[in-house]
Motif scaffolding. Sequence first.
Motif, PDB file in Angstrom:
ATOM      1  N   MET A   1     -17.754  -7.708 -14.717  1.00  0.00           N
ATOM      2  CA  MET A   1     -16.372  -7.992 -14.330  1.00  0.00           C
ATOM      3  C   MET A   1     -15.915  -9.281 -15.011  1.00  0.00           C
ATOM      4  N   ALA A   2     -14.660  -9.276 -15.502  1.00  0.00           N
ATOM      5  CA  ALA A   2     -14.155 -10.416 -16.251  1.00  0.00           C
ATOM      6  C   ALA A   2     -13.908 -11.605 -15.340  1.00  0.00           C
ATOM      7  N   ASN A   3     -13.989 -12.809 -15.914  1.00  0.00           N
ATOM      8  CA  ASN A   3     -13.653 -14.004 -15.161  1.00  0.00           C
ATOM      9  C   ASN A   3     -12.157 -14.025 -14.913  1.00  0.00           C
ATOM     10  N   ARG A   4     -11.764 -14.322 -13.691  1.00  0.00           N
ATOM     11  CA  ARG A   4     -10.348 -14.338 -13.361  1.00  0.00           C
ATOM     12  C   ARG A   4      -9.755 -15.708 -13.652  1.00  0.00           C
ATOM     13  N   PRO A   5      -8.509 -15.741 -14.169  1.00  0.00           N
ATOM     14  CA  PRO A   5      -7.798 -17.013 -14.235  1.00  0.00           C
ATOM     15  C   PRO A   5      -7.374 -17.396 -12.828  1.00  0.00           C
ATOM     16  N   THR A   6      -7.541 -18.638 -12.453  1.00  0.00           N
ATOM     17  CA  THR A   6      -7.156 -19.049 -11.108  1.00  0.00           C
ATOM     18  C   THR A   6      -5.661 -19.303 -11.049  1.00  0.00           C
ATOM     19  N   GLU A   7      -5.156 -19.351  -9.808  1.00  0.00           N
ATOM     20  CA  GLU A   7      -3.735 -19.654  -9.625  1.00  0.00           C
ATOM     21  C   GLU A   7      -3.403 -21.011 -10.236  1.00  0.00           C
ATOM     22  N   ASN A   8      -4.305 -21.997 -10.061  1.00  0.00           N
ATOM     23  CA  ASN A   8      -4.053 -23.316 -10.626  1.00  0.00           C
ATOM     24  C   ASN A   8      -3.951 -23.260 -12.140  1.00  0.00           C
ATOM     25  N   THR A   9      -4.793 -22.415 -12.766  1.00  0.00           N
ATOM     26  CA  THR A   9      -4.754 -22.308 -14.217  1.00  0.00           C
ATOM     27  C   THR A   9      -3.413 -21.783 -14.689  1.00  0.00           C
ATOM     28  N   THR A  10      -2.939 -20.693 -14.105  1.00  0.00           N
ATOM     29  CA  THR A  10      -1.663 -20.126 -14.532  1.00  0.00           C
ATOM     30  C   THR A  10      -0.514 -21.069 -14.223  1.00  0.00           C
ATOM     31  N   ARG A  11      -0.577 -21.746 -13.063  1.00  0.00           N
ATOM     32  CA  ARG A  11       0.475 -22.690 -12.720  1.00  0.00           C
ATOM     33  C   ARG A  11       0.458 -23.869 -13.678  1.00  0.00           C
ATOM     34  N   ASP A  12      -0.736 -24.363 -14.044  1.00  0.00           N
ATOM     35  CA  ASP A  12      -0.846 -25.496 -14.944  1.00  0.00           C
ATOM     36  C   ASP A  12      -0.314 -25.164 -16.334  1.00  0.00           C
ATOM     37  N   ILE A  13      -0.567 -23.918 -16.799  1.00  0.00           N
ATOM     38  CA  ILE A  13      -0.058 -23.515 -18.110  1.00  0.00           C
ATOM     39  C   ILE A  13       1.460 -23.540 -18.109  1.00  0.00           C
ATOM     40  N   ARG A  14       2.057 -22.985 -17.045  1.00  0.00           N
ATOM     41  CA  ARG A  14       3.511 -22.970 -16.930  1.00  0.00           C
ATOM     42  C   ARG A  14       4.060 -24.391 -16.848  1.00  0.00           C
ATOM     43  N   ALA A  15       3.425 -25.239 -16.035  1.00  0.00           N
ATOM     44  CA  ALA A  15       3.872 -26.622 -15.894  1.00  0.00           C
ATOM     45  C   ALA A  15       3.740 -27.371 -17.214  1.00  0.00           C
ATOM     46  N   GLU A  16       2.689 -27.074 -17.957  1.00  0.00           N
ATOM     47  CA  GLU A  16       2.488 -27.738 -19.251  1.00  0.00           C
ATOM     48  C   GLU A  16       3.605 -27.374 -20.219  1.00  0.00           C
ATOM     49  N   GLN A  17       4.029 -26.106 -20.206  1.00  0.00           N
ATOM     50  CA  GLN A  17       5.136 -25.692 -21.063  1.00  0.00           C
ATOM     51  C   GLN A  17       6.407 -26.450 -20.713  1.00  0.00           C
ATOM     52  N   ILE A  18       6.720 -26.520 -19.424  1.00  0.00           N
ATOM     53  CA  ILE A  18       7.934 -27.203 -18.994  1.00  0.00           C
ATOM     54  C   ILE A  18       7.888 -28.673 -19.378  1.00  0.00           C
ATOM     55  N   GLN A  19       6.728 -29.301 -19.210  1.00  0.00           N
ATOM     56  CA  GLN A  19       6.588 -30.712 -19.587  1.00  0.00           C
ATOM     57  C   GLN A  19       6.771 -30.900 -21.087  1.00  0.00           C
ATOM     58  N   GLN A  20       6.282 -29.936 -21.870  1.00  0.00           N
ATOM     59  CA  GLN A  20       6.444 -30.004 -23.316  1.00  0.00           C
ATOM     60  C   GLN A  20       7.915 -29.926 -23.703  1.00  0.00           C
ATOM     61  N   TRP A  21       8.637 -28.988 -23.075  1.00  0.00           N
ATOM     62  CA  TRP A  21      10.056 -28.859 -23.392  1.00  0.00           C
ATOM     63  C   TRP A  21      10.829 -30.100 -22.957  1.00  0.00           C
ATOM     64  N   ALA A  22      10.501 -30.633 -21.785  1.00  0.00           N
ATOM     65  CA  ALA A  22      11.172 -31.844 -21.320  1.00  0.00           C
ATOM     66  C   ALA A  22      10.891 -33.016 -22.261  1.00  0.00           C
ATOM     67  N   ALA A  23       9.659 -33.100 -22.762  1.00  0.00           N
ATOM     68  CA  ALA A  23       9.312 -34.184 -23.693  1.00  0.00           C
ATOM     69  C   ALA A  23      10.115 -34.074 -24.984  1.00  0.00           C
ATOM     70  N   LEU A  24      10.344 -32.853 -25.450  1.00  0.00           N
ATOM     71  CA  LEU A  24      11.155 -32.660 -26.653  1.00  0.00           C
ATOM     72  C   LEU A  24      12.568 -33.184 -26.426  1.00  0.00           C
ATOM     73  N   TRP A  25      13.071 -33.023 -25.230  1.00  0.00           N
ATOM     74  CA  TRP A  25      14.431 -33.460 -24.932  1.00  0.00           C
ATOM     75  C   TRP A  25      14.520 -34.946 -24.616  1.00  0.00           C
ATOM     76  N   ARG A  26      13.417 -35.569 -24.262  1.00  0.00           N
ATOM     77  CA  ARG A  26      13.452 -37.012 -23.990  1.00  0.00           C
ATOM     78  C   ARG A  26      13.443 -37.830 -25.280  1.00  0.00           C
ATOM     79  N   ARG A  27      12.721 -37.350 -26.272  1.00  0.00           N
ATOM     80  CA  ARG A  27      12.612 -38.143 -27.494  1.00  0.00           C
ATOM     81  C   ARG A  27      13.885 -38.029 -28.325  1.00  0.00           C
TER      82      ARG A  27
END
Length: 393
Positions: free
Chosen positions: A1-27
Amino acid sequence: MANRPTENTTRDIRAEQIQQWAALWRRQTPSSVVHVDAAKLFDGSGQDAETHRQVIQDSLAAAGAPPADRAAIDRILAEPTGVGGPCSRFLVVTDGEPAVNEILAGPMASPEIVTFSPVPNLLPLLIDRNNDALYLIVEAGREGGEIQAFRARHNGTLHHEDVQGRTDSLNKVQAGGWSHSRYQNHSEEIWKQNQNQLAEAVDALVRELRPRLLVLAGDVRAVQLLSEELAPASREITSTVATHVRAAGSSRDALDEHVAAKLDELRAKDESAAIDRLSAGDFENGAVGVGAVLHSLQQGQVETMLFDLDSLGDRTLFALASEPWVASAPEDALGVAVLDSVPAALALARAALVADSRLMFVDPGGLPQQTGVAAVLRWPTGPAVPGGSRPIP
């Protein structure tokens, strides 16, 4: 059986994307932005991809994009997308380095963009991610089943696993008499055991990833048995489609259409809930119109900003170098440097995202008073003054 991605992992990936986009707009470093239909980047019937890429290069040069940006963009646009069906490329390049390189699946939901600006236009990316629900597809068969996790409008599979149960005595024998009945009962019991095992795997993934939707497909009897074994939390988000996609020669069209329709229902439900919150208590929880939303942004009140891009039209605002990030006129910038005059949707979305607000793009005409922008607030503003009215632009 495959290793499952945890809820924290998927949430962190999404949060990382948002932080990246916000950083683009801050600079304040100018960036090159290209959003283009990927079909135009490769030769086809009556289409010259090299010529189209040259048009993009010429447009970037005219906008002031440096050679390093143009070279990086041309190199990326020449690469195959690896995605079947319609899709688009979205790129943000700064000083020759890609800051965003996304393939957006499906027909383009926003116009093409070729710009060089201190305020990169990320709206096509944000609009594409507007309905970003996580969902599961389970294809059930007698021997077990297959579970896949996806995020709407994303390419690729977030998670995949096969659950294999027992296969002995699954083919119900055609012998007659007592022996026939005994083998039938034995096969049915194995079948139930396999679906119980599959249900346990599905329930575990639902607990960990908290998807918005669970779609069941496959053998009709297997799907029925699986549904009966699922935990209440899984059944609450379950939708069943009558198609056996694992069978030889079968098509996934019915499954894909079913998933698309259910995701659209979720988007409409979220939109309706946000508008209900906005309108509750004579708009105690909301701000309606550009002027009221600008004021709420300056107070740090905006929890969710809602856009009706059609109603907002071609109005422009001023993007600022730091807080409050947006102003309706240079004299309202509170001494902060003005970066550029940009479309109002871009200026407001930028100010909201860097302030950790959620963005939502609603259907045309969906907002109260036919305004182009509104905001659900983090705390109530209090009832309207008797005989007065809330600020509307």
